[in-house]
Scaffold this motif. Structure first.
Motif, PDB file in Angstrom:
ATOM      1  N   SER A  72      -3.282   3.082  53.117  1.00  0.00           N
ATOM      2  CA  SER A  72      -4.102   2.520  52.040  1.00  0.00           C
ATOM      3  C   SER A  72      -4.451   3.545  50.979  1.00  0.00           C
ATOM      4  CB  SER A  72      -5.413   1.988  52.601  1.00  0.00           C
ATOM      5  OG  SER A  72      -5.196   0.844  53.330  1.00  0.00           O
ATOM      6  N   HIS A  73      -4.967   4.697  51.426  1.00  0.00           N
ATOM      7  CA  HIS A  73      -5.463   5.635  50.412  1.00  0.00           C
ATOM      8  C   HIS A  73      -4.324   6.238  49.605  1.00  0.00           C
ATOM      9  CE1 HIS A  73      -4.621   8.551  53.652  1.00  0.00           C
ATOM     10  NE2 HIS A  73      -4.412   9.385  52.663  1.00  0.00           N
ATOM     11  N   CYS A  76      -3.387   3.640  47.073  1.00  0.00           N
ATOM     12  CA  CYS A  76      -4.385   3.602  46.021  1.00  0.00           C
ATOM     13  C   CYS A  76      -4.110   4.701  45.004  1.00  0.00           C
ATOM     14  CB  CYS A  76      -5.770   3.753  46.623  1.00  0.00           C
ATOM     15  SG  CYS A  76      -7.036   3.975  45.386  1.00  0.00           S
ATOM     16  N   ARG A  77      -3.778   5.882  45.494  1.00  0.00           N
ATOM     17  CA  ARG A  77      -3.508   6.981  44.570  1.00  0.00           C
ATOM     18  C   ARG A  77      -2.232   6.760  43.785  1.00  0.00           C
ATOM     19  NH1 ARG A  77      -5.616  12.340  47.807  1.00  0.00           N
ATOM     20  NH2 ARG A  77      -7.746  11.574  48.018  1.00  0.00           N
ATOM     21  N   ARG A  82      -7.486  -2.862  45.008  1.00  0.00           N
ATOM     22  CA  ARG A  82      -7.692  -4.205  45.535  1.00  0.00           C
ATOM     23  C   ARG A  82      -9.171  -4.554  45.614  1.00  0.00           C
ATOM     24  NH1 ARG A  82      -7.040  -4.871  51.871  1.00  0.00           N
ATOM     25  NH2 ARG A  82      -7.396  -6.989  51.175  1.00  0.00           N
ATOM     26  N   SER A 102     -14.847   6.163  44.046  1.00  0.00           N
ATOM     27  CA  SER A 102     -13.508   5.928  43.506  1.00  0.00           C
ATOM     28  C   SER A 102     -13.041   7.092  42.647  1.00  0.00           C
ATOM     29  CB  SER A 102     -13.496   4.692  42.609  1.00  0.00           C
ATOM     30  OG  SER A 102     -13.759   3.561  43.349  1.00  0.00           O
ATOM     31  N   GLY A 105     -12.100  10.007  44.649  1.00  0.00           N
ATOM     32  CA  GLY A 105     -10.875   9.793  45.419  1.00  0.00           C
ATOM     33  C   GLY A 105      -9.608   9.844  44.590  1.00  0.00           C
ATOM     34  N   THR A 156     -10.522   3.484  40.117  1.00  0.00           N
ATOM     35  CA  THR A 156      -9.481   4.321  40.721  1.00  0.00           C
ATOM     36  C   THR A 156      -8.315   4.522  39.753  1.00  0.00           C
ATOM     37  OG1 THR A 156      -8.317   2.439  41.702  1.00  0.00           O
ATOM     38  CG2 THR A 156     -10.029   3.467  43.038  1.00  0.00           C
TER      39      THR A 156
ATOM     40  N   SER C 191     -10.892   3.524  52.289  1.00  0.00           N
ATOM     41  CA  SER C 191      -9.476   3.869  52.169  1.00  0.00           C
ATOM     42  C   SER C 191      -8.817   3.068  51.055  1.00  0.00           C
ATOM     43  CB  SER C 191      -8.751   3.689  53.499  1.00  0.00           C
ATOM     44  OG  SER C 191      -8.700   2.337  53.841  1.00  0.00           O
ATOM     45  N   GLY C 194      -8.849   5.067  47.827  1.00  0.00           N
ATOM     46  CA  GLY C 194      -8.234   6.384  47.755  1.00  0.00           C
ATOM     47  C   GLY C 194      -8.853   7.458  48.613  1.00  0.00           C
ATOM     48  N   ILE C 195      -9.768   7.083  49.522  1.00  0.00           N
ATOM     49  CA  ILE C 195     -10.365   8.098  50.397  1.00  0.00           C
ATOM     50  C   ILE C 195      -9.540   8.192  51.681  1.00  0.00           C
ATOM     51  CG2 ILE C 195     -12.442   8.803  51.656  1.00  0.00           C
ATOM     52  CD1 ILE C 195     -12.802   8.749  48.629  1.00  0.00           C
TER      53      ILE C 195
END
Lengths: 243, 287, 319
Positions: A72-73, A76-77, A82, A102, A105, A156, C191, C194-195
């Motif tokens: 997931s992370h 996201c990057r 979502r 966010s 991260g 993000t 998560s 982005g964590i």
């Protein structure tokens, strides 16, 4: 040419098939709706795309890069953000802190705390929560929680946004506000949007293309008007007592 | 050679005890999603109660065990109602509460029964010649038979009664079970009582052989958890096979390496499972 | 409460603490030093349980690792305890990192049961490896300073406690702290934005193990005789009870809890064997009726008159 593409995605849980050979694609800047009756596998597909589950078979591509096995992370990057069907802001953090997470991260770090603060406030303002910066997220009402979650996802810096039933539980006025927010999101941030909606309503007016799932399989795809007339779709929805 | 047989057989006997206790943990985990770190303490109290009823009040061993079983069940039932119930959905709270409970129970045992081992009377004396291979203590043999009968009884309860079916439905999928109109809350106190009673009865039937001390529950509690992970969380069959395996491995390890390191073998197995097969032998990982 | 009032109270409190060696007799100074050890232990355990939601049962075992490694190195190799102390802490951190990597991927239950198992194993090894650890007889270790002075040791302990509390406060208010709290609040959501939740937990776990190892070493070189009791579950329970009774997830909670329980145990000395039981019952009552602990109760009393929606944020980000 696809921004996000899924090929032959299958997923089952303990013998129950949730997704079966699903193919889909979303172009840059497009708003695509994913609809289907209860238990059709919409949220499962989202969870597979967002890296919560690994698909049993099939691959997912973001800008032609295979991202099937990322967490997931990591996704996201890479630019996939979502929201959740039932909003999940961090209850014991303030609204501002929720968004700050966010920003921390992100792949590209902002080092100056003032800059970070400015950035976070920008997103709070975007969803009209600028008066709630120091309020704990658990004290918000449902619509505010949903807005906070959208802001948190936006913060993000995503390329593509997966929205899970944004309109569920909202009344007509609130839906109109939400639609405005969605449109601004497209215009101001140029974000590609992939949406789940249970009810064929507002989504038919906004989405440029609709994908229909039923029992884990894609049964139809096309312009909203075409999909609404598709006999397979009508049949699938007739069996669903919720509509 | 015969000493190897004896060690293996000792392992199988203690393995059935591990299996009984582990089934209790597994049941509680499946039905309530609570990891009971005080499980070992219910085991020692099962043994202490049976000691108390037979030695101090003079009941026959069988009656003493039944009384102790019932008492442990009710204590478990009340503990669930008062302490565990409010922690549903909060894994961290249930871990902390059951850990504190284990310390509290250990110290109650220490105050009431003192630090020295207590032993309920044996049911039978003498030993039996097993297939001309080795002599085996009759008490151990009869304990083994009782433990196997209890294991069979457990599977009958889980497969044939409404309670067993409901618990299995909840373990398989809590949400679906609640959609089907099963009231998980009502089953919870009963499951917890039943789960800890399994530990209690295991303690009661093995204590005539090994005796019981206030700290004796720590090792057995930990071993039971290892058995659950080894067998695979959520699998009852896994508990039985895992229990027997661990019992045998420990006894051989104790015989050939060192008795001080009894509990270390379980831990090494735990690490190996976590490294190579987190889902255990028959189960799925739980989140 | 006004900020200036709060600061004034803090200064008075610190003033009293610094003057303690002149106010207390030898015995109570000893109690004060033990209390400082527990303050460090409870605060670092709180970093795990209170800020990232991981219940580790190996914290006392990490302290024992620190104490024994430092003790054994200084005895057998005649290295100055000032140096071996760091070794102890590093080894504890390495064990923490290893355990963390092993089981943090799989979530809460696995961490708790693996740490519980680990803690038992450390206890068993220390008891059984008689030739190295002297078993239950206890290992005699040299004094940290080379001379014996309770007053000096008190100030060293106090300084270390200050530094660690200050470090923890900075950490919690930093972006890392915010990540910790996001993982505590909702792992899946964290998560999704982005964590790297596993990494965050492993970091917290390693830091807290390192602190426990250091505190353990420091404690060992004060006691001069270390026993397997250091790694026992009763010791672990004390740390956990202090954190809970003081108030988990707050900086001041573990401090308040450690002081409260240490002083209380001195007053109920006559009931020696009852005190673990009593602390257990108190902790259960606190969880049930006052989940915020002492600090939570205090806040309830002082904040009840103000707007319930307005809270004091703990992070540096204020709107």
């Amino acid at each position: 040419m696809w921004k996000l593409k899924g090929e032959n995605i299958s997923k089952s849980f303990g013998g129950v098939t949730a997704l079966k050979e699903v193919n889909f694609g979303i172009k840059e800047g497009e708003i695509v709706g994913l609809i289907g009756p209860n238990g059709a596998g919409k949220t499962t597909l989202f969870n597979v795309v967002a890296g919560v589950y690994r698909p049993d078979k099939g691959s997912i591509y973001l800008d032609d890069e295979n991202v099937t096995n990322l967490n997931s992370h990591q996704l996201c990057r890479k630019g996939i953000a979502r929201t959740f069907q039932i909003p999940r802001p961090f209850p014991e953090l303030t609204c501002l802190e929720n968004i700050m997470v966010s920003i921390i991260g992100r792949e590209e770090k902002i080092h100056n705390s003032n800059e970070k603060l400015k950035e976070a406030k920008k997103f709070l303002k975007f969803v009209d929560l600028d008066n709630y910066g120091n309020i704990l997220a658990k004290n918000l009402n449902l619509i505010q929680k949903k807005r906070l979650e959208v802001a948190r996802a936006l913060a993000t810096n995503p390329k593509i946004m997966l929205l899970d039933e944004v309109f569920a539980g909202l009344n007509n006025t609130e839906i109109r506000d939400a639609v405005k927010l969605i449109e601004r999101m497209k215009n101001e941030f140029e974000i590609t949007q992939f949406w789940i909606e249970h009810v064929m309503g507002v989504i038919m007016e906004i989405a440029e293309r609709i994908i229909v799932l039923d029992n884990g399989e894609k049964i139809s795809e096309g312009k909203p008007i075409e999909v609404a007339r598709d006999p397979k779709v009508i049949e699938a929805y007739l069996g669903d007592t919720d509509v | 050679m015969s000493s190897l047989f004896v060690n293996i057989f000792n392992g199988i006997v203690i393995g059935t005890i591990y299996a009984l206790s582990a089934l209790g943990i597994s049941l509680i985990l499946g039905a309530m999603n609570v990891m009971n770190f005080a499980h070992g303490e219910f085991y020692i109290f099962g043994a202490y109660f049976s000691y108390f009823f037979s030695r101090s009040l003079g009941f026959s061993p069988l009656i003493a065990i039944l009384l102790s079983l019932g008492l442990i069940f009710w204590i478990g039932f009340l503990v669930e109602k008062t302490l565990i119930h409010s922690t549903y959905g909060n894994l961290m709270d249930s871990l902390i509460i059951t850990f504190i409970l284990s310390i509290v129970l250990q110290n109650i045992a220490l105050i009431i029964f003192g630090p020295y081992p207590k032993k309920p009377p044996s049911w039978i004396i003498g030993s039996i010649n097993v297939l001309d291979l080795f002599y085996y203590s009759s008490q151990r043999l009869i304990t083994f038979i009782v433990a196997v009968l209890l294991l069979i009884l457990f599977f009958i309860v889980m497969n044939k009664t409404w309670f067993g079916k409901i618990v299995r439905a909840i373990s398989a999928d809590r949400e679906v079970a609640s959609l089907m109109g099963i009231n998980c809350d009502k089953v919870n106190s009963f499951s917890f009582g039943f789960g800890v009673a399994l530990a209690g009865v295991a303690g009661a039937i093995i204590s005539p052989i090994f005796g019981v001390t206030p700290m004796g529950g720590v090792g057995i509690g930990l071993t039971s958890v290892v058995v659950v992970v080894l067998g695979g969380m959520g699998s009852f069959k896994g508990c039985v096979i895992g229990g027997l395996l661990l019992g045998i491995i420990e006894n051989i390890g104790v015989a050939y390496i060192s008795s001080g390191y009894r509990n270390i073998f379980g831990f090494i197995i735990l690490i190996l499972i976590l490294l190579f097969r987190p889902s255990g032998l028959f189960g799925t990982t739980i989140k | 409460m006004k900020k200036s009032n709060k600061n004034l109270l803090l200064v008075i409190f610190l003033g009293i603490v610094v003057c303690l060696p002149f106010l207390l007799d030898d015995y109570w100074l000893h109690v004060a030093i033990l209390t400082l050890f527990y303050v460090i232990m409870a605060s670092s355990w709180n970093l795990l349980a209170g800020y990232t939601g991981q219940v580790s049962f190996a914290h006392a075992a990490f302290a024992a690792i620190g104490a024994y490694i430092s003790g054994i190195l200084s005895v057998q190799m005649s290295i100055s305890p000032l140096i071996t102390l760091l070794f102890g802490s590093v080894i504890a951190a390495i064990f923490g990192l290893g355990l963390g990597l092993l089981c943090l991927k799989m979530g809460g239950i696995y961490l708790s049961l693996t740490t519980l198992g680990f803690s038992e194993i450390v206890h068993i090894i220390i008891k059984n490896e008689y030739e190295i650890t002297r078993g239950t007889m206890g290992l005699e270790v040299p004094n940290l300073l080379g001379f014996y002075s309770k007053t000096a040791y008190f100030y060293i302990m106090l300084l270390v406690t200050f530094i660690i509390i200050f470090f923890l406060a900075k950490l919690i208010k930093s972006d890392h702290g915010l990540k910790f709290k996001s993982v505590l609040n909702d792992e899946l959501a964290a998560s999704s934005i982005g964590i790297d939740t596993v990494k965050v937990r492993v970091i917290a776990f390693t830091i807290s193990s390192a602190i426990a190892g250091f505190a353990g070493g420091l404690y060992g070189h004060y006691l001069l005789l270390i026993t397997p009791e250091m790694s026992s579950l009763s010791q672990m329970f004390m740390i956990l009870a202090m954190t809970i009774i003081g108030g988990m997830g707050t900086l001041s909670g573990p401090i308040a809890g450690a002081v409260f329980l240490q002083v209380l145990s001195e007053y109920i000395r006559i009931f020696g064997k009852f005190h673990l039981l009593l602390f257990g019952v108190i902790s259960l009552l606190v969880i049930k009726f006052a989940p915020g602990g002492i600090v939570g109760l205090y806040r309830k009393i002082t904040q009840s008159k103000t707007d319930p929606l307005k809270i004091e944020t703990q992070s540096k980000y204020d709107y």
